[in-house]
Design a protein around this motif. Structure first.
Motif, PDB file in Angstrom:
ATOM      1  N   PHE A 172       0.798  -1.218   0.000  1.00 57.21           N
ATOM      2  CA  PHE A 172       0.000   0.000   0.000  1.00 57.21           C
ATOM      3  C   PHE A 172       0.834   1.274   0.000  1.00 57.21           C
ATOM      4  CE2 PHE A 172      -3.134  -3.023   2.010  1.00 57.21           C
ATOM      5  CZ  PHE A 172      -3.785  -3.245   0.800  1.00 57.21           C
ATOM      6  N   ARG A 173       2.139   1.140  -0.170  1.00 63.00           N
ATOM      7  CA  ARG A 173       2.953   2.312  -0.475  1.00 63.00           C
ATOM      8  C   ARG A 173       2.801   2.688  -1.946  1.00 63.00           C
ATOM      9  NH1 ARG A 173       8.669   0.170   1.546  1.00 63.00           N
ATOM     10  NH2 ARG A 173       7.835  -1.587   0.321  1.00 63.00           N
ATOM     11  N   GLN A 174       2.312   1.729  -2.746  1.00 60.83           N
ATOM     12  CA  GLN A 174       2.162   1.989  -4.177  1.00 60.83           C
ATOM     13  C   GLN A 174       0.856   1.466  -4.756  1.00 60.83           C
ATOM     14  OE1 GLN A 174       5.773   0.034  -5.346  1.00 60.83           O
ATOM     15  NE2 GLN A 174       4.757  -1.955  -5.669  1.00 60.83           N
ATOM     16  N   ASP A 175       0.237   0.464  -4.104  1.00 58.37           N
ATOM     17  CA  ASP A 175      -1.014  -0.107  -4.604  1.00 58.37           C
ATOM     18  C   ASP A 175      -2.214   0.532  -3.922  1.00 58.37           C
ATOM     19  OD1 ASP A 175       0.225  -2.028  -6.312  1.00 58.37           O
ATOM     20  OD2 ASP A 175       0.694  -3.228  -4.540  1.00 58.37           O
ATOM     21  N   LYS A 176      -3.289   0.715  -4.667  1.00 54.32           N
ATOM     22  CA  LYS A 176      -4.505   1.299  -4.124  1.00 54.32           C
ATOM     23  C   LYS A 176      -5.193   0.317  -3.191  1.00 54.32           C
ATOM     24  CE  LYS A 176      -8.672   3.803  -5.471  1.00 54.32           C
ATOM     25  NZ  LYS A 176      -9.467   4.336  -6.598  1.00 54.32           N
ATOM     26  N   LEU A 177      -5.760   0.838  -2.105  1.00 57.84           N
ATOM     27  CA  LEU A 177      -6.474   0.021  -1.132  1.00 57.84           C
ATOM     28  C   LEU A 177      -7.920  -0.126  -1.577  1.00 57.84           C
ATOM     29  CD1 LEU A 177      -6.610  -1.394   1.659  1.00 57.84           C
ATOM     30  CD2 LEU A 177      -7.106   0.860   2.647  1.00 57.84           C
ATOM     31  N   PRO A 178      -8.375  -1.329  -1.936  1.00 55.09           N
ATOM     32  CA  PRO A 178      -9.754  -1.516  -2.401  1.00 55.09           C
ATOM     33  C   PRO A 178     -10.775  -1.121  -1.337  1.00 55.09           C
ATOM     34  CG  PRO A 178      -8.406  -3.459  -2.864  1.00 55.09           C
ATOM     35  CD  PRO A 178      -7.601  -2.583  -1.960  1.00 55.09           C
ATOM     36  N   GLY A 179     -11.819  -0.431  -1.751  1.00 58.63           N
ATOM     37  CA  GLY A 179     -12.891  -0.076  -0.847  1.00 58.63           C
ATOM     38  C   GLY A 179     -12.680   1.212  -0.074  1.00 58.63           C
ATOM     39  N   PRO A 238      -1.764   6.104  -1.509  1.00 57.37           N
ATOM     40  CA  PRO A 238      -0.526   5.455  -1.071  1.00 57.37           C
ATOM     41  C   PRO A 238       0.540   6.497  -0.728  1.00 57.37           C
ATOM     42  CG  PRO A 238      -1.405   4.372  -3.019  1.00 57.37           C
ATOM     43  CD  PRO A 238      -2.209   5.618  -2.826  1.00 57.37           C
ATOM     44  N   GLY A 239       1.210   6.274   0.409  1.00 60.37           N
ATOM     45  CA  GLY A 239       2.273   7.187   0.833  1.00 60.37           C
ATOM     46  C   GLY A 239       3.574   6.435   0.999  1.00 60.37           C
ATOM     47  N   LYS A 240       4.590   7.107   1.517  1.00 57.13           N
ATOM     48  CA  LYS A 240       5.906   6.483   1.612  1.00 57.13           C
ATOM     49  C   LYS A 240       5.934   5.334   2.619  1.00 57.13           C
ATOM     50  CE  LYS A 240       7.890   9.839   4.884  1.00 57.13           C
ATOM     51  NZ  LYS A 240       8.400   8.924   5.928  1.00 57.13           N
ATOM     52  N   ASP A 241       4.980   5.327   3.571  1.00 57.14           N
ATOM     53  CA  ASP A 241       4.924   4.246   4.557  1.00 57.14           C
ATOM     54  C   ASP A 241       3.747   3.302   4.350  1.00 57.14           C
ATOM     55  OD1 ASP A 241       7.194   5.169   5.996  1.00 57.14           O
ATOM     56  OD2 ASP A 241       5.940   6.720   6.902  1.00 57.14           O
ATOM     57  N   GLY A 242       2.706   3.758   3.697  1.00 59.26           N
ATOM     58  CA  GLY A 242       1.508   2.943   3.503  1.00 59.26           C
ATOM     59  C   GLY A 242       0.317   3.831   3.221  1.00 59.26           C
ATOM     60  N   THR A 243      -0.886   3.313   3.450  1.00 62.27           N
ATOM     61  CA  THR A 243      -2.119   4.060   3.210  1.00 62.27           C
ATOM     62  C   THR A 243      -2.849   4.285   4.520  1.00 62.27           C
ATOM     63  OG1 THR A 243      -2.376   3.206   0.960  1.00 62.27           O
ATOM     64  CG2 THR A 243      -4.353   4.032   2.036  1.00 62.27           C
ATOM     65  N   LYS A 244      -3.172   5.539   4.821  1.00 60.11           N
ATOM     66  CA  LYS A 244      -3.878   5.864   6.055  1.00 60.11           C
ATOM     67  C   LYS A 244      -5.386   5.689   5.874  1.00 60.11           C
ATOM     68  CE  LYS A 244      -0.546   9.223   7.889  1.00 60.11           C
ATOM     69  NZ  LYS A 244      -0.352  10.635   8.316  1.00 60.11           N
ATOM     70  N   VAL A 245      -5.997   5.068   6.884  1.00 58.95           N
ATOM     71  CA  VAL A 245      -7.453   4.927   6.926  1.00 58.95           C
ATOM     72  C   VAL A 245      -7.943   5.635   8.184  1.00 58.95           C
ATOM     73  CG1 VAL A 245      -9.393   3.325   6.972  1.00 58.95           C
ATOM     74  CG2 VAL A 245      -7.300   2.701   5.739  1.00 58.95           C
ATOM     75  N   PHE A 246      -8.929   6.530   8.020  1.00 64.21           N
ATOM     76  CA  PHE A 246      -9.408   7.356   9.129  1.00 64.21           C
ATOM     77  C   PHE A 246     -10.780   6.867   9.601  1.00 64.21           C
ATOM     78  CE2 PHE A 246      -6.901   9.961   6.197  1.00 64.21           C
ATOM     79  CZ  PHE A 246      -5.863  10.353   7.035  1.00 64.21           C
ATOM     80  N   ILE A 247     -10.961   6.808  10.915  1.00 69.83           N
ATOM     81  CA  ILE A 247     -12.244   6.495  11.518  1.00 69.83           C
ATOM     82  C   ILE A 247     -12.678   7.731  12.294  1.00 69.83           C
ATOM     83  CG2 ILE A 247     -13.501   4.955  13.064  1.00 69.83           C
ATOM     84  CD1 ILE A 247     -12.391   3.595  10.577  1.00 69.83           C
TER      85      ILE A 247
END
Length: 220
Positions: A48-55, A61-70
Motif C-alpha cells: 500500500f505504499r504503491q497499490d490502491k487500497l480496495p474499498g 498510497p504514501g511512503k509508509d503505507g495508506t492511512k485509513v481514518f475512523i
C-alpha cells in the motif's frame, strides 16, 4: 489427516474435526496432534505504499503505507479483494497510530444487496488483544457471534508498531496467527465461501490506522 479435506480415510464420509470415529462407518480416527494450515502460492500480494487500497475512496498510497481514518466510535471502514474462495490464508500488515484504532482481516464474505456475512479477525494494539467473530448484517441490523472475545496476546505489538494479522481457513478449520505466531485453532462450518477483505475501526474515539500491505495465499 489433511485439514483441507476432513474425510474419513476408510469410507470417505465427511468428518467432524477431532471426532474420535467416523459417524458413517464407525472407523476410529487418529488425528495429528497439531493440525497445521500452511501458505501455498499467492492469490495476490499488495504493497500500500504503491497499490490502491480496495474499498477506500480516499486511498492515497504514501511512503509508509495508506492511512485509513475512523471519525466516529461506532464506524468501521472495510473493503474486499478478489478472488472469492473457500480455503485461503488472508494477511494484513498495519500500524495503529493512536490508542483507539484496531484493524484486521475478513474472510468468506458473502452477501447480496444490504446483507452480508463473514468471519472477522481484529487486533487492538492498545491492549495487545485480538478478537474473532462471525458477523451477519442486513441493512442496519447486525448479528454478531463472538467466537473468541478480546483476548490478550503478548505477541501483539503496541500502538505505533507494525502487526501482521492472519486468518487461515481450510474447510472447517480456522487458524489465527499474529506476527507469525499461531494463537488458536477453531473448528467452525458457519460460512463456506466468499471474498477476502480488510477492516479498520475504533472502539471509542476517532482513530487512524496505517495499512502497509495485504496478501492472500492458497491454503495447503
Amino acid at each position: 489427516m489433511n485439514p483441507r479435506v476432513l474425510k474419513c480415510p476408510l469410507c470417505g464420509a465427511p468428518l467432524t474435526f477431532r471426532a474420535p470415529f467416523c459417524a458413517y462407518c464407525r472407523n476410529p480416527v487418529t488425528w495429528d496432534r497439531d493440525v497445521v494450515i500452511q501458505r501455498g502460492t499467492p492469490f495476490f500480494e499488495l504493497d500500500f505504499r504503491q497499490d490502491k487500497l480496495p474499498g477506500w475512496s480516499a486511498s492515497k498510497p504514501g511512503k509508509d503505507g495508506t492511512k485509513v481514518f475512523i471519525e466516529k466510535a461506532d464506524w468501521q471502514n472495510y473493503g474486499t479483494f478478489e478472488p472469492k474462495v473457500r480455503d485461503a490464508c488472508m494477511v494484513i500488515r498495519g500500524v495503529a497510530t493512536d490508542p483507539h484504532g484496531h484493524f484486521g482481516v475478513r474472510a468468506r464474505i458473502s452477501g447480496e444487496g444490504d446483507g452480508h456475512a463473514d468471519y472477522k479477525l481484529r487486533v487492538y494494539p492498545q491492549t495487545r488483544s485480538w478478537k474473532l467473530e462471525r458477523e451477519i448484517a442486513w441493512g442496519k441490523d447486525i448479528e454478531i457471534d463472538v467466537m473468541v472475545p478480546w483476548e490478550h496476546a503478548p505477541v501483539i505489538a503496541d500502538v505505533g508498531q507494525p502487526n501482521e494479522v492472519e486468518l487461515r481457513l481450510a474447510d472447517a478449520v480456522l487458524q489465527v496467527s499474529v506476527n507469525g505466531q499461531r494463537l488458536t485453532t477453531i473448528f467452525d462450518a458457519g460460512f463456506g465461501f466468499g471474498a477476502l477483505g480488510w477492516v479498520v475501526g475504533s472502539l471509542d474515539a476517532p482513530a487512524t490506522v496505517m495499512l502497509l500491505s495485504a496478501a492472500a495465499y492458497r491454503a495447503i
